[in-house]
Design a protein around this motif. Structure first.
Motif, PDB file in Angstrom:
ATOM      1  N   ILE A 176      -9.371 -16.207  42.191  1.00  0.00           N
ATOM      2  CA  ILE A 176      -9.194 -16.715  43.541  1.00  0.00           C
ATOM      3  C   ILE A 176      -9.802 -15.709  44.511  1.00  0.00           C
ATOM      4  N   HIS A 177     -10.704 -16.179  45.344  1.00  0.00           N
ATOM      5  CA  HIS A 177     -11.352 -15.311  46.322  1.00  0.00           C
ATOM      6  C   HIS A 177     -11.042 -15.824  47.717  1.00  0.00           C
ATOM      7  N   SER A 178     -10.626 -14.938  48.571  1.00  0.00           N
ATOM      8  CA  SER A 178     -10.438 -15.292  49.972  1.00  0.00           C
ATOM      9  C   SER A 178     -10.493 -14.023  50.795  1.00  0.00           C
ATOM     10  N   LYS A 179     -10.709 -14.198  52.072  1.00  0.00           N
ATOM     11  CA  LYS A 179     -10.744 -13.043  52.966  1.00  0.00           C
ATOM     12  C   LYS A 179      -9.381 -12.355  52.989  1.00  0.00           C
ATOM     13  N   TYR A 180      -8.301 -13.108  52.787  1.00  0.00           N
ATOM     14  CA  TYR A 180      -6.948 -12.550  52.824  1.00  0.00           C
ATOM     15  C   TYR A 180      -6.718 -11.616  51.630  1.00  0.00           C
ATOM     16  N   PHE A 181      -7.094 -12.082  50.442  1.00  0.00           N
ATOM     17  CA  PHE A 181      -6.967 -11.239  49.252  1.00  0.00           C
ATOM     18  C   PHE A 181      -7.867 -10.019  49.348  1.00  0.00           C
ATOM     19  N   ALA A 182      -9.080 -10.240  49.855  1.00  0.00           N
ATOM     20  CA  ALA A 182     -10.034  -9.130  49.967  1.00  0.00           C
ATOM     21  C   ALA A 182      -9.486  -8.041  50.881  1.00  0.00           C
ATOM     22  N   LYS A 183      -8.929  -8.433  52.013  1.00  0.00           N
ATOM     23  CA  LYS A 183      -8.372  -7.434  52.924  1.00  0.00           C
ATOM     24  C   LYS A 183      -7.207  -6.708  52.262  1.00  0.00           C
ATOM     25  N   GLY A 184      -6.295  -7.466  51.668  1.00  0.00           N
ATOM     26  CA  GLY A 184      -5.132  -6.852  51.022  1.00  0.00           C
ATOM     27  C   GLY A 184      -5.518  -5.843  49.968  1.00  0.00           C
ATOM     28  N   ASN A 185      -6.481  -6.199  49.136  1.00  0.00           N
ATOM     29  CA  ASN A 185      -6.922  -5.285  48.080  1.00  0.00           C
ATOM     30  C   ASN A 185      -7.617  -4.056  48.640  1.00  0.00           C
ATOM     31  N   THR A 186      -8.405  -4.257  49.689  1.00  0.00           N
ATOM     32  CA  THR A 186      -9.183  -3.156  50.259  1.00  0.00           C
ATOM     33  C   THR A 186      -8.311  -2.139  50.979  1.00  0.00           C
ATOM     34  N   GLU A 242      -4.950  -1.668  50.572  1.00  0.00           N
ATOM     35  CA  GLU A 242      -3.647  -1.473  49.929  1.00  0.00           C
ATOM     36  C   GLU A 242      -3.161  -0.018  49.947  1.00  0.00           C
ATOM     37  N   ASN A 243      -3.992   0.924  49.566  1.00  0.00           N
ATOM     38  CA  ASN A 243      -3.541   2.325  49.540  1.00  0.00           C
ATOM     39  C   ASN A 243      -3.209   2.840  50.939  1.00  0.00           C
ATOM     40  N   GLU A 244      -4.029   2.480  51.908  1.00  0.00           N
ATOM     41  CA  GLU A 244      -3.760   2.859  53.297  1.00  0.00           C
ATOM     42  C   GLU A 244      -2.454   2.212  53.777  1.00  0.00           C
ATOM     43  N   LEU A 245      -2.237   0.963  53.385  1.00  0.00           N
ATOM     44  CA  LEU A 245      -1.023   0.247  53.759  1.00  0.00           C
ATOM     45  C   LEU A 245       0.209   0.890  53.130  1.00  0.00           C
ATOM     46  N   ILE A 246       0.103   1.321  51.891  1.00  0.00           N
ATOM     47  CA  ILE A 246       1.226   2.005  51.235  1.00  0.00           C
ATOM     48  C   ILE A 246       1.561   3.290  51.984  1.00  0.00           C
ATOM     49  N   ASP A 247       0.554   4.048  52.381  1.00  0.00           N
ATOM     50  CA  ASP A 247       0.800   5.264  53.169  1.00  0.00           C
ATOM     51  C   ASP A 247       1.487   4.924  54.494  1.00  0.00           C
ATOM     52  N   PHE A 248       1.015   3.878  55.166  1.00  0.00           N
ATOM     53  CA  PHE A 248       1.595   3.454  56.437  1.00  0.00           C
ATOM     54  C   PHE A 248       3.057   3.047  56.243  1.00  0.00           C
ATOM     55  N   MET A 249       3.333   2.268  55.193  1.00  0.00           N
ATOM     56  CA  MET A 249       4.696   1.834  54.892  1.00  0.00           C
ATOM     57  C   MET A 249       5.606   3.033  54.687  1.00  0.00           C
ATOM     58  N   ALA A 250       5.172   3.987  53.860  1.00  0.00           N
ATOM     59  CA  ALA A 250       6.002   5.155  53.550  1.00  0.00           C
ATOM     60  C   ALA A 250       6.315   5.948  54.819  1.00  0.00           C
ATOM     61  N   GLU A 251       5.329   6.081  55.674  1.00  0.00           N
ATOM     62  CA  GLU A 251       5.527   6.803  56.935  1.00  0.00           C
ATOM     63  C   GLU A 251       6.501   6.060  57.844  1.00  0.00           C
ATOM     64  N   GLN A 252       6.310   4.763  58.000  1.00  0.00           N
ATOM     65  CA  GLN A 252       7.139   3.983  58.911  1.00  0.00           C
ATOM     66  C   GLN A 252       8.585   3.859  58.434  1.00  0.00           C
ATOM     67  N   LEU A 253       8.788   3.797  57.140  1.00  0.00           N
ATOM     68  CA  LEU A 253      10.146   3.650  56.605  1.00  0.00           C
ATOM     69  C   LEU A 253      10.807   4.987  56.285  1.00  0.00           C
ATOM     70  N   GLY A 254      10.117   6.077  56.588  1.00  0.00           N
ATOM     71  CA  GLY A 254      10.714   7.399  56.410  1.00  0.00           C
ATOM     72  C   GLY A 254      10.734   7.909  54.983  1.00  0.00           C
ATOM     73  N   TYR A 255       9.844   7.405  54.151  1.00  0.00           N
ATOM     74  CA  TYR A 255       9.791   7.859  52.761  1.00  0.00           C
ATOM     75  C   TYR A 255       8.805   9.010  52.563  1.00  0.00           C
ATOM     76  N   GLY A 256       8.130   9.403  53.614  1.00  0.00           N
ATOM     77  CA  GLY A 256       7.176  10.496  53.490  1.00  0.00           C
ATOM     78  C   GLY A 256       5.901  10.046  52.823  1.00  0.00           C
ATOM     79  N   MET A 257       5.882  10.149  51.506  1.00  0.00           N
ATOM     80  CA  MET A 257       4.704   9.725  50.748  1.00  0.00           C
ATOM     81  C   MET A 257       5.111   8.736  49.667  1.00  0.00           C
ATOM     82  N   ALA A 258       4.168   7.888  49.315  1.00  0.00           N
ATOM     83  CA  ALA A 258       4.376   6.933  48.227  1.00  0.00           C
ATOM     84  C   ALA A 258       3.029   6.680  47.571  1.00  0.00           C
TER      85      ALA A 258
END
Length: 193
Positions: free
Chosen positions: A29-39, A41-57
């Motif tokens: 399955i190809h879509s712009k939504y999947f492409a963005k999410g995959n591209t 993802e690591n930056e988003l995980i860092d953002f999540m950890a920072e925003q939720l107070g987990y430091g790093m993930a």
């Protein structure tokens, strides 16, 4: 017209999914939504950890399965599992903010809690800049200029033994449906009917 599905029965959507799975149509399955999410993802995980107070993930790579459940959550923390979603744009994020957690995501998180032995699961939506190679526009599509608290929302679910039993009952129904479907297919495939 109302839904003809009786309580406790599998939906037509579920049956169609099972039939597609049985046919092994693993078409990519190809879509712009999947492409963005995959591209992002690591930056988003860092953002999540920072925003939720987990430091790093870090992105979880450990696949888990048992008799009833299977999967790989995005992040495993000491007290929770996390799945991250990258909304396409601000409107998509606001749609998530304005609604309750999707039941499918809720049950997926509870299943992950079961597999990874965690008391809670978090579904994190984080609005990240859209990489230029998938933005479908000549202009940069950025959101990082917005205050951090306007770029995310999250839902938390608590592990529930009751819901685990409900999911297991659904798995049993799905397996029964597939067994009957396979019998039907094998009785007619390659024959004049």
């Amino acid at each position: 017209m109302g839904n003809s599905k009786k309580a406790g029965e599998l939906s037509q959507t579920c049956k169609t999914y099972l039939e597609t799975w049985y046919a092994n149509d693993n078409e990519e399955i190809h879509s712009k939504y999947f492409a963005k999410g995959n591209t992002v993802e690591n930056e988003l995980i860092d953002f999540m950890a920072e925003q939720l107070g987990y430091g790093m993930a870090q992105k979880n790579q450990e696949y888990k399965e048992d008799e009833w459940f299977t999967g790989t959550c995005d992040v495993v923390l000491n007290d929770a599992i996390v799945d991250v979603k990258a909304p396409w744009n601000r409107k998509t994020l606001l749609d998530s903010v304005a609604s309750d957690i999707d039941t499918d995501y809720e049950y997926q998180l509870i299943g992950y809690c079961h597999l990874y032995n965690k008391p809670k699961g978090i579904l994190f939506y984080g609005l990240m800049d859209t990489p230029s190679d998938i933005a479908y526009t000549d202009e940069d599509v950025t959101y990082s200029h917005l205050p951090d608290n306007e770029r995310w929302t999250a839902f938390e679910v608590t592990y529930s033994e009751y819901k685990i039993k409900d999911i297991i009952q659904r798995v049993i129904q799905c397996r029964e449906y597939l067994a009957n479907y396979e019998s039907l297919i094998k009785s007619k495939l390659g024959k004049i009917n």
